[in-house]
Scaffold this motif. Structure first.
Motif, PDB file in Angstrom:
ATOM      1  N   MET A   1       0.851  -1.202   0.000  1.00  0.00           N
ATOM      2  CA  MET A   1       0.000   0.000   0.000  1.00  0.00           C
ATOM      3  C   MET A   1       0.891   1.258   0.000  1.00  0.00           C
ATOM      4  SD  MET A   1      -3.219   1.065   0.203  1.00  0.00           S
ATOM      5  CE  MET A   1      -4.398   0.025   1.022  1.00  0.00           C
ATOM      6  N   LYS A   2       0.458   2.285  -0.758  1.00  0.00           N
ATOM      7  CA  LYS A   2       1.167   3.572  -0.719  1.00  0.00           C
ATOM      8  C   LYS A   2       0.586   4.412   0.438  1.00  0.00           C
ATOM      9  CE  LYS A   2       1.794   3.495  -5.709  1.00  0.00           C
ATOM     10  NZ  LYS A   2       1.831   4.221  -6.976  1.00  0.00           N
ATOM     11  N   THR A   3       1.420   5.265   1.013  1.00  0.00           N
ATOM     12  CA  THR A   3       0.936   6.137   2.102  1.00  0.00           C
ATOM     13  C   THR A   3       1.195   7.582   1.743  1.00  0.00           C
ATOM     14  OG1 THR A   3       1.456   4.437   3.725  1.00  0.00           O
ATOM     15  CG2 THR A   3       1.133   6.651   4.569  1.00  0.00           C
ATOM     16  N   LEU A   4       0.190   8.412   1.954  1.00  0.00           N
ATOM     17  CA  LEU A   4       0.339   9.853   1.709  1.00  0.00           C
ATOM     18  C   LEU A   4       0.198  10.603   3.025  1.00  0.00           C
ATOM     19  CD1 LEU A   4      -1.936  10.157  -1.446  1.00  0.00           C
ATOM     20  CD2 LEU A   4       0.533   9.826  -1.350  1.00  0.00           C
ATOM     21  N   LEU A   5       1.091  11.549   3.254  1.00  0.00           N
ATOM     22  CA  LEU A   5       1.015  12.389   4.448  1.00  0.00           C
ATOM     23  C   LEU A   5       0.708  13.813   3.992  1.00  0.00           C
ATOM     24  CD1 LEU A   5       4.206  11.073   6.293  1.00  0.00           C
ATOM     25  CD2 LEU A   5       1.847  10.281   6.539  1.00  0.00           C
ATOM     26  N   VAL A   6      -0.411  14.326   4.423  1.00  0.00           N
ATOM     27  CA  VAL A   6      -0.778  15.700   4.067  1.00  0.00           C
ATOM     28  C   VAL A   6      -0.333  16.569   5.242  1.00  0.00           C
ATOM     29  CG1 VAL A   6      -2.652  17.225   3.393  1.00  0.00           C
ATOM     30  CG2 VAL A   6      -2.750  14.781   2.798  1.00  0.00           C
ATOM     31  N   GLU A  57      16.873  12.097   8.614  1.00  0.00           N
ATOM     32  CA  GLU A  57      17.016  10.699   9.014  1.00  0.00           C
ATOM     33  C   GLU A  57      17.090   9.719   7.852  1.00  0.00           C
ATOM     34  OE1 GLU A  57      13.982   9.888  11.936  1.00  0.00           O
ATOM     35  OE2 GLU A  57      14.508  11.715  13.032  1.00  0.00           O
ATOM     36  N   ARG A  58      16.800  10.175   6.616  1.00  0.00           N
ATOM     37  CA  ARG A  58      16.814   9.241   5.481  1.00  0.00           C
ATOM     38  C   ARG A  58      16.858  10.012   4.162  1.00  0.00           C
ATOM     39  NH1 ARG A  58      11.251   6.167   5.681  1.00  0.00           N
ATOM     40  NH2 ARG A  58      11.931   5.613   3.608  1.00  0.00           N
ATOM     41  N   PRO A  59      17.298   9.362   3.106  1.00  0.00           N
ATOM     42  CA  PRO A  59      17.284  10.042   1.805  1.00  0.00           C
ATOM     43  C   PRO A  59      15.844  10.197   1.303  1.00  0.00           C
ATOM     44  CG  PRO A  59      18.100   7.781   1.593  1.00  0.00           C
ATOM     45  CD  PRO A  59      17.829   7.998   3.042  1.00  0.00           C
ATOM     46  N   TYR A  60      15.621  11.220   0.505  1.00  0.00           N
ATOM     47  CA  TYR A  60      14.265  11.428  -0.030  1.00  0.00           C
ATOM     48  C   TYR A  60      14.372  12.066  -1.409  1.00  0.00           C
ATOM     49  CZ  TYR A  60      15.150  16.268   1.358  1.00  0.00           C
ATOM     50  OH  TYR A  60      15.701  17.514   1.491  1.00  0.00           O
ATOM     51  N   ARG A  61      13.296  11.927  -2.183  1.00  0.00           N
ATOM     52  CA  ARG A  61      13.256  12.536  -3.516  1.00  0.00           C
ATOM     53  C   ARG A  61      12.302  13.740  -3.475  1.00  0.00           C
ATOM     54  NH1 ARG A  61      11.890   7.145  -4.264  1.00  0.00           N
ATOM     55  NH2 ARG A  61       9.862   7.516  -5.223  1.00  0.00           N
ATOM     56  N   LEU A  62      12.697  14.822  -4.170  1.00  0.00           N
ATOM     57  CA  LEU A  62      11.778  15.966  -4.317  1.00  0.00           C
ATOM     58  C   LEU A  62      11.164  15.905  -5.703  1.00  0.00           C
ATOM     59  CD1 LEU A  62      13.749  19.057  -2.917  1.00  0.00           C
ATOM     60  CD2 LEU A  62      11.828  17.874  -1.853  1.00  0.00           C
ATOM     61  N   VAL A  63       9.867  16.013  -5.775  1.00  0.00           N
ATOM     62  CA  VAL A  63       9.213  16.032  -7.086  1.00  0.00           C
ATOM     63  C   VAL A  63       8.421  17.326  -7.198  1.00  0.00           C
ATOM     64  CG1 VAL A  63       7.496  14.914  -8.556  1.00  0.00           C
ATOM     65  CG2 VAL A  63       9.063  13.521  -7.190  1.00  0.00           C
ATOM     66  N   GLN A  99       5.215   8.554  -9.535  1.00  0.00           N
ATOM     67  CA  GLN A  99       6.370   8.976  -8.720  1.00  0.00           C
ATOM     68  C   GLN A  99       6.496   8.227  -7.399  1.00  0.00           C
ATOM     69  OE1 GLN A  99       8.568  10.997  -9.927  1.00  0.00           O
ATOM     70  NE2 GLN A  99       7.446  11.817 -11.680  1.00  0.00           N
ATOM     71  N   LEU A 100       5.528   7.377  -7.105  1.00  0.00           N
ATOM     72  CA  LEU A 100       5.534   6.703  -5.804  1.00  0.00           C
ATOM     73  C   LEU A 100       5.368   5.206  -6.011  1.00  0.00           C
ATOM     74  CD1 LEU A 100       5.522   7.514  -2.774  1.00  0.00           C
ATOM     75  CD2 LEU A 100       3.022   7.466  -2.878  1.00  0.00           C
ATOM     76  N   ALA A 101       6.318   4.442  -5.446  1.00  0.00           N
ATOM     77  CA  ALA A 101       6.239   2.980  -5.611  1.00  0.00           C
ATOM     78  C   ALA A 101       5.396   2.375  -4.487  1.00  0.00           C
ATOM     79  CB  ALA A 101       7.656   2.398  -5.582  1.00  0.00           C
ATOM     80  N   GLU A 102       4.915   1.165  -4.724  1.00  0.00           N
ATOM     81  CA  GLU A 102       4.161   0.415  -3.699  1.00  0.00           C
ATOM     82  C   GLU A 102       4.996   0.351  -2.408  1.00  0.00           C
ATOM     83  OE1 GLU A 102       0.872  -0.819  -2.850  1.00  0.00           O
ATOM     84  OE2 GLU A 102       0.986   0.072  -4.826  1.00  0.00           O
ATOM     85  N   GLY A 103       4.382   0.601  -1.276  1.00  0.00           N
ATOM     86  CA  GLY A 103       5.090   0.521   0.014  1.00  0.00           C
ATOM     87  C   GLY A 103       5.790   1.820   0.402  1.00  0.00           C
ATOM     88  N   GLU A 104       5.839   2.790  -0.533  1.00  0.00           N
ATOM     89  CA  GLU A 104       6.523   4.050  -0.216  1.00  0.00           C
ATOM     90  C   GLU A 104       5.549   5.079   0.406  1.00  0.00           C
ATOM     91  OE1 GLU A 104      10.451   4.667  -2.923  1.00  0.00           O
ATOM     92  OE2 GLU A 104       8.595   5.346  -3.851  1.00  0.00           O
ATOM     93  N   THR A 105       6.167   6.115   0.977  1.00  0.00           N
ATOM     94  CA  THR A 105       5.388   7.186   1.625  1.00  0.00           C
ATOM     95  C   THR A 105       5.749   8.520   0.968  1.00  0.00           C
ATOM     96  OG1 THR A 105       5.395   6.007   3.723  1.00  0.00           O
ATOM     97  CG2 THR A 105       5.008   8.367   3.835  1.00  0.00           C
ATOM     98  N   ALA A 106       4.720   9.305   0.673  1.00  0.00           N
ATOM     99  CA  ALA A 106       4.962  10.631   0.070  1.00  0.00           C
ATOM    100  C   ALA A 106       4.281  11.705   0.893  1.00  0.00           C
ATOM    101  CB  ALA A 106       4.422  10.675  -1.352  1.00  0.00           C
ATOM    102  N   ALA A 107       4.845  12.920   0.834  1.00  0.00           N
ATOM    103  CA  ALA A 107       4.234  14.047   1.556  1.00  0.00           C
ATOM    104  C   ALA A 107       3.719  15.087   0.570  1.00  0.00           C
ATOM    105  CB  ALA A 107       5.266  14.688   2.467  1.00  0.00           C
ATOM    106  N   PHE A 108       2.536  15.597   0.843  1.00  0.00           N
ATOM    107  CA  PHE A 108       2.055  16.831   0.218  1.00  0.00           C
ATOM    108  C   PHE A 108       2.248  17.921   1.272  1.00  0.00           C
ATOM    109  CE2 PHE A 108      -0.339  13.713  -2.211  1.00  0.00           C
ATOM    110  CZ  PHE A 108      -0.328  14.237  -3.486  1.00  0.00           C
ATOM    111  N   LEU A 109       3.040  18.951   0.965  1.00  0.00           N
ATOM    112  CA  LEU A 109       3.271  20.027   1.930  1.00  0.00           C
ATOM    113  C   LEU A 109       2.246  21.132   1.676  1.00  0.00           C
ATOM    114  CD1 LEU A 109       7.177  20.265   1.924  1.00  0.00           C
ATOM    115  CD2 LEU A 109       5.659  18.670   3.110  1.00  0.00           C
TER     116      LEU A 109
END
Ligand code: SAM
Length: 253
Positions: A1-6, A57-63, A99-109
């Motif tokens: 499952m993908k996770t989105l953090l607003v 704490e971890r690498p991240y991608r900016l899109v 831009q988001l793979a299964e199991g990954e987490t993305a943020a909308f700022l």
């Protein structure tokens, strides 16, 4: 499952960001950076700065993506809003799909707080309701421009035990505000406070709140309205855009 953090990032001051938001940022594989119009660069820069400063704490991608804008001018307002929401939904679906793979987490700022005059939550709910895509999402609250306005002017929003209404400049200009004795106005493109001259109201006005360009004016509306119009005009010319919010109310009896 993908996770989105607003994630609400606060409305201007980088120090508005909460500890909860910082923890959420550090769970992300991807951060979506989105804004629109002439304010885009400044507001994207602030988001980028928040990521650089707080994601440790971890690498991240900016899109980066450009949010579609509403068609203005001689068009039906409701139809133009519906078209805009369709375009935004399409963009969000594309970002989540590509831009988001299964199991990954993305943020909308989200500027300020996601619950106040922001379409991100509505769009995510529409996507889920459409059934073609699945993801989990969480909401992290932020400091709104309304809170920033009250803090900078050092005023409570409500009179004791009374109500506060939050409305738009468009509704105020159309005479659609209620009789609430404290009225907060956002998204005002037209100096709509002018409609309420000669009613003995006080105004607490703030532009670019929380930023180095912050402007604050307060006083009896009839006495300061011209000054606010002038400062708004000059600031819009200087920056190419303006974000301002104000509280209107009757003076304490
Ligand atoms: C699309 S709404 C977003 C509101 C945002 N979600 C919030 O919580 O404040 C944009 C409006 O918020 C207000 N606003 C946002 N940031 C502001 C700031 N730093 N200073 C003054 N007003 C601001 C303005 O009224 C602007 O037209």
């Amino acid at each position: 499952m993908k996770t989105l953090l607003v994630i609400g990032i606060g409305a201007g001051n980088p120090d508005f960001i909460t500890l909860q938001a910082i923890k959420a940022l550090n769970r992300c594989d991807v951060v979506f950076l989105m804004d629109k119009g002439p304010s885009k660069d400044t507001l994207i820069d602030l988001r980028r700065e928040l990521c650089q400063r707080h994601i440790t704490e971890r690498p991240y991608r900016l899109v980066e993506a450009r949010i579609p804008e509403r068609q203005r001018g001689e068009v039906d307002y409701r139809a133009s809003v519906q078209a805009l929401n369709r375009d935004k939904q399409h963009l969000f679906e594309q970002l989540i799909n590509e831009q988001l793979a299964e199991g990954e987490t993305a943020a909308f700022l989200v500027w300020g707080d996601p619950a106040l005059y922001d379409s991100t939550l509505r769009i995510l709910q529409q996507i889920l309701a459409g059934g073609a895509m699945q993801f989990e999402y969480q909401v992290i609250p932020g400091i709104t421009s309304v809170q920033a306005l009250a803090a900078q002017h050092k005023v409570p929003l409500n009179r004791i035990g009374r109500s506060v209404e939050i409305t738009t400049g468009r509704r105020l200009a159309a005479g659609q505000a209620s009789a609430a004795d404290s009225l907060v106005v956002m998204l005002d493109a037209e100096d709509s406070f002018q409609q309420l001259r000669h009613q003995g109201l006080d105004i607490y006005w703030g532009a670019y709140l929380g930023t180095a360009d912050e402007r604050l004016i307060s006083g009896r509306l009839d006495e300061v309205a011209d000054e606010i119009c002038r400062v708004r005009r000059e600031a819009r010319q200087a920056h190419g855009w303006i974000m301002d919010t104000y509280l209107l109310r009757k003076p304490e009896a």
